[in-house]
Every structure is written in structure tokens, then in C-alpha cells.
Write a protein that holds these residues in place. Structure first.
Motif, PDB file in Angstrom:
ATOM      1  N   PHE A 223       0.840  -1.193   0.000  1.00  0.00           N
ATOM      2  CA  PHE A 223       0.000   0.000   0.000  1.00  0.00           C
ATOM      3  C   PHE A 223       0.880   1.249   0.000  1.00  0.00           C
ATOM      4  CE2 PHE A 223      -2.938  -3.176   1.263  1.00  0.00           C
ATOM      5  CZ  PHE A 223      -4.218  -2.691   1.001  1.00  0.00           C
ATOM      6  N   GLU A 313     -11.534   0.977   0.486  1.00  0.00           N
ATOM      7  CA  GLU A 313     -10.308   1.344  -0.233  1.00  0.00           C
ATOM      8  C   GLU A 313      -9.295   0.206  -0.171  1.00  0.00           C
ATOM      9  OE1 GLU A 313      -8.058   5.483  -0.416  1.00  0.00           O
ATOM     10  OE2 GLU A 313      -7.473   4.401   1.397  1.00  0.00           O
ATOM     11  N   THR A 314      -9.244  -0.465   0.957  1.00  0.00           N
ATOM     12  CA  THR A 314      -8.322  -1.586   1.121  1.00  0.00           C
ATOM     13  C   THR A 314      -8.677  -2.734   0.188  1.00  0.00           C
ATOM     14  OG1 THR A 314      -7.880  -1.000   3.428  1.00  0.00           O
ATOM     15  CG2 THR A 314      -7.446  -3.282   2.761  1.00  0.00           C
ATOM     16  N   HIS A 317      -7.710  -2.006  -3.376  1.00  0.00           N
ATOM     17  CA  HIS A 317      -6.269  -2.174  -3.603  1.00  0.00           C
ATOM     18  C   HIS A 317      -5.916  -3.657  -3.740  1.00  0.00           C
ATOM     19  CE1 HIS A 317      -1.904  -1.252  -3.097  1.00  0.00           C
ATOM     20  NE2 HIS A 317      -1.904  -2.465  -2.560  1.00  0.00           N
ATOM     21  N   LYS A 320      -7.048  -5.032  -7.105  1.00  0.00           N
ATOM     22  CA  LYS A 320      -6.211  -4.514  -8.194  1.00  0.00           C
ATOM     23  C   LYS A 320      -4.839  -5.177  -8.184  1.00  0.00           C
ATOM     24  CE  LYS A 320      -4.501  -0.182 -10.187  1.00  0.00           C
ATOM     25  NZ  LYS A 320      -4.459   1.311 -10.043  1.00  0.00           N
TER      26      LYS A 320
END
Length: 427
Positions: A223, A313-314, A317, A320
């Protein structure tokens, strides 16, 4: 407990602990109201009625501990053996630092104040969780009960930071780190469902290979690093007490953010965790037989979400990074990062005054707690939730938490009792 699984908890040990408390602390049990919460009634909530009840405080701790076997310990982990003399006396036991040491320090403080005939200005609640190391349901039940009664504490103080020497580069004085927030803790499962069969004729991409590739991709795409406002405040505070180049860099934290983010990401595991969301694959599951292709392969990922980010959001990520629609990514036990408590105002100043009194040599700074605690549940009913265990410990002692040879210096524990006494007097 022999393991960390909730269903394998030895509740008889908890019963014995709760039964022993009235004998050890008779004044507490004569003067305070006691309620038992949670599925097994082992979450304890004491109410010490003060002269008013409009701005109560909660002193929070938990008495469950992580598992331990005698292997590798200098003293048996559950024998509570004392060694040394005078200022060198040590108490060896699982839970001395995390977190039974705080439980009994709080009880000792209240017992002592009751012996003086002291009555607090406001109600004081003592909340002792029984399953913080697993699910935290006991603390959650206590919060639900307080909310139903309309109790809104002015301040909550739970375990968290401590007074630590040598923890931050360039800072020679001990540092009292007070957690004003904590990362979100979320369990993520990565699952691959695929046709099974005999292991003698495997396809080019088995479920386990696909899962292994997903893990490798995730590990290769960390991250992004970021410095939250609390991080910046911590660095600036410590910069004023640092030496050499550290002082020059830390006192210019806001202008040097890119440089500091990069430095924190490289200095070590702890500093890297300070500036980003982290992932750790902790469990793997595949076939039930050595010669059978797995029909389901699963990895469990422990995720600690940085303040300023979110569960959504985590997950975005992770998906992706893995970049494979056949790997199902789902969150369980999802917890957002905790709200940030104020670093000014009467509650923060109260903490600061007591720290300065008990640990006058220490530099006080806010920080974001990397682990999870029962205090996250109390943010639903309180805006000023602080995570601070009032023990001065060395870096070596700090690394015995959840590890072998956990211990506390007796002098350290006695100072912790004094901290709670003064904090209650300051209510």
C-alpha cells in the motif's frame, strides 16, 4: 488457554480469577457496583459512584492473555515467579505487560484510594474485558449496556503505548506514547474454487498455484505510504527532543514529508507499519489429502488499515494487486480505523499532567496504535479514547509482549498504580 481459538478457551480459569477478586480486593467489592456481561458473564464492569455522574471516566483493561507453553521461558509462563531484590525485582508471567498488569494496577489504585476514604468527583467505571485477544465481545457487550443507559464517558483510558526508552532514533529521553487512534483490523480471505481430481494428472494452473500467484502479487504491491496528521504531530514533537540530523529532519516534517515517508518505509518493520496499511498472510488451506487436487484453496490475510483509509479502499487495492477474477476476495470481521481523539483540551491535558507527575523525564507524544484493542468499541460512546499503559519499559521488554519471557519490573508496576491513583484524583 492452550490455543487462541475461542471455542477452546478454558473458562474454568476465568471463573477462578473472577472468584479470587473479592478476596484480593475487599474494599473494591464492598463499595463498587459490579455487573457481569458477555456470553459467559466474564466481562466485568465496576461502577464507583462519584459526587456527580455527568462526566464519568472509564479505566479499561483486559485479563485474558495469548497462549504460552513453558518452552523457551526462563520461568514458567503462568507461575508468576518473583526474582531479584530491591529495584531489580522482576515478576515473570504471561500477561504482566499485556494486560493483567494493568488490571491489577487499576484495582490496587482503587483499593488504596478507598482505604483513604476518597470519593471521586465523577463516576469511575472499571471495565475488564475477557476476550480482547480473540473477538472483543465482552467489551462490546459492556459498551452496548452503557449506551442503553445513556452513559457517555468524558474519557476512556485503555492499554496501548507506554513509556519507552530508545524506541525512536535520535531521541535520548524516554517517550510516553499515547495512542489517540488505532488502525482498522480486518480479516480478508482470498479463495480459489476449482475442479479437483487426482494429483497424478494436474492442470497447469491448480487452485493452489493460482492462490500462490495471488499472494506473490499482493506481496509485491504494498500500500502507498502516507503520514497522517497524528504521525506528523508525533514526528514534530519528538523532533524538538532529537539530536543531530534527526532533529533537523523531524522538526521540518511537513516540508520533508516525501523524504520521511520513504525513510519510515525503509527503517524497519515497525516504522513501515506506521505509514501504511499492512497485509500479512497468516493461514493457508488446500486439499484434505496428499494425492488429491484441492477443490478450494484459501489464504487468510490479516490486514491493518491505516488511519485515513477504509475497508472499501483496502479491498479495492487488494483486488487490483491480485488482478485475477478467479480469486475471490472477501472481508470478514471488518473494522474501520478508529476516530482520532483530541490532542488538546481538558482530557488530553489531564493525561499530560499525570504523565508529567509520574514520569517527569518522559516526552509525551500522540501516536496511532498499530494493534487492535477493546478501546475501539468505546469510540461509539466517547470522543476522548486514549491508549496508554502507564509502565516504563525497555525495548527488550516491549518485545516480550505475545512472546517468551514476558515480565515486568516491580518498580514499574508500582509506578503504574500511582498513575491510576493520580488520574482518578484528577477527575
Amino acid at each position: 488457554m492452550s490455543r487462541n481459538a475461542v471455542e477452546e478457551t478454558d473458562w474454568a480459569a476465568f471463573d477462578a480469577f473472577v472468584t479470587a477478586l473479592p478476596r484480593l480486593y475487599p474494599r473494591v467489592h464492598a463499595a463498587l457496583d459490579l455487573e457481569r456481561h458477555g456470553d459467559h458473564g466474564h466481562a466485568l464492569l465496576y461502577r464507583w459512584r462519584g459526587r456527580a455522574d455527568d462526566a464519568p471516566i472509564v479505566l479499561l483493561a483486559h485479563y485474558d492473555v495469548v497462549p504460552a507453553t513453558p518452552d523457551g521461558w526462563d520461568h514458567p509462563p503462568f507461575a508468576a515467579e518473583l526474582t531479584g531484590h530491591g529495584d531489580d525485582r522482576l515478576l515473570w508471567s504471561r500477561g504482566t505487560l499485556d494486560d493483567k498488569g494493568a488490571v491489577v494496577a487499576i484495582l490496587e489504585a482503587v483499593e488504596s484510594l478507598l482505604a483513604e476514604g476518597f470519593t471521586p468527583a465523577q463516576d469511575v467505571y472499571l471495565s475488564f474485558g475477557n476476550d480482547e485477544e480473540t473477538v472483543g465481545s465482552g467489551a462490546h457487550a459492556i459498551v452496548d449496556s452503557l449506551r442503553e443507559r445513556g452513559v457517555r464517558p468524558a474519557m476512556v483510558v485503555d492499554e496501548g503505548g507506554a513509556v519507552v526508552q530508545g524506541l525512536f532514533p535520535g531521541v535520548r529521553r524516554p517517550v510516553a506514547v499515547v495512542g489517540v487512534s488505532e488502525k482498522g483490523t480486518t480479516t480478508v480471505t482470498m479463495t480459489v474454487d476449482q475442479q479437483g481430481g487426482h494429483a497424478s494428472t494436474p492442470p497447469r494452473m491448480t487452485a493452489t498455484v493460482r492462490l500462490a500467484r495471488a499472494i506473490t502479487r499482493l506481496n509485491a504491491r504494498p500500500f502507498p505510504s502516507r503520514l497522517s496528521e497524528t504521525n506528523l504531530q508525533m514526528v514534530e514533537t519528538l523532533g524538538a527532543h532529537a539530536t543531530g540530523l534527526y532533529r533537523a529532519a523531524f522538526t521540518r516534517a511537513r516540508r520533508l514529508q516525501p523524504l520521511l515517508r520513504a525513510a519510515f518505509a525503509r527503517l524497519g518493520d515497525e516504522t513501515r507499519a506506521v505509514v501504511r496499511t499492512t497485509t500479512a498472510v497468516t493461514q493457508l488451506r488446500g486439499s484434505l489429502a496428499a494425492n488429491a487436487l484441492p477443490e478450494t484453496a484459501e489464504a487468510v490475510v490479516n490486514v491493518r488499515i491505516a488511519v485515513g483509509s477504509s475497508v472499501d479502499e483496502t479491498l479495492a487495492h487488494l483486488r487490483k494487486a491480485v488482478h485475477d477474477p478467479r480469486v475471490r476476495i472477501e472481508a470478514t470481521d471488518a473494522n474501520e480505523p478508529s476516530p482520532v481523539s483530541p490532542t488538546s483540551g481538558p482530557e488530553w491535558e489531564r493525561i499530560a499532567r499525570v504523565v508529567a507527575s509520574v514520569h517527569p523525564e518522559a516526552v509525551l507524544t500522540p501516536y496511532i496504535m498499530l494493534g487492535a484493542s477493546d478501546s475501539r468499541h468505546f469510540t461509539a460512546i466517547c470522543d476522548a479514547v486514549y491508549r496508554f499503559t502507564p509502565f516504563d519499559i525497555s525495548v527488550e521488554e516491549y518485545h516480550t509482549l505475545h512472546a517468551r519471557n514476558e515480565r515486568i519490573r516491580v518498580a514499574t508496576w508500582l509506578r503504574g498504580i500511582r498513575f491510576y491513583e493520580e488520574l482518578i484524583r484528577a477527575v
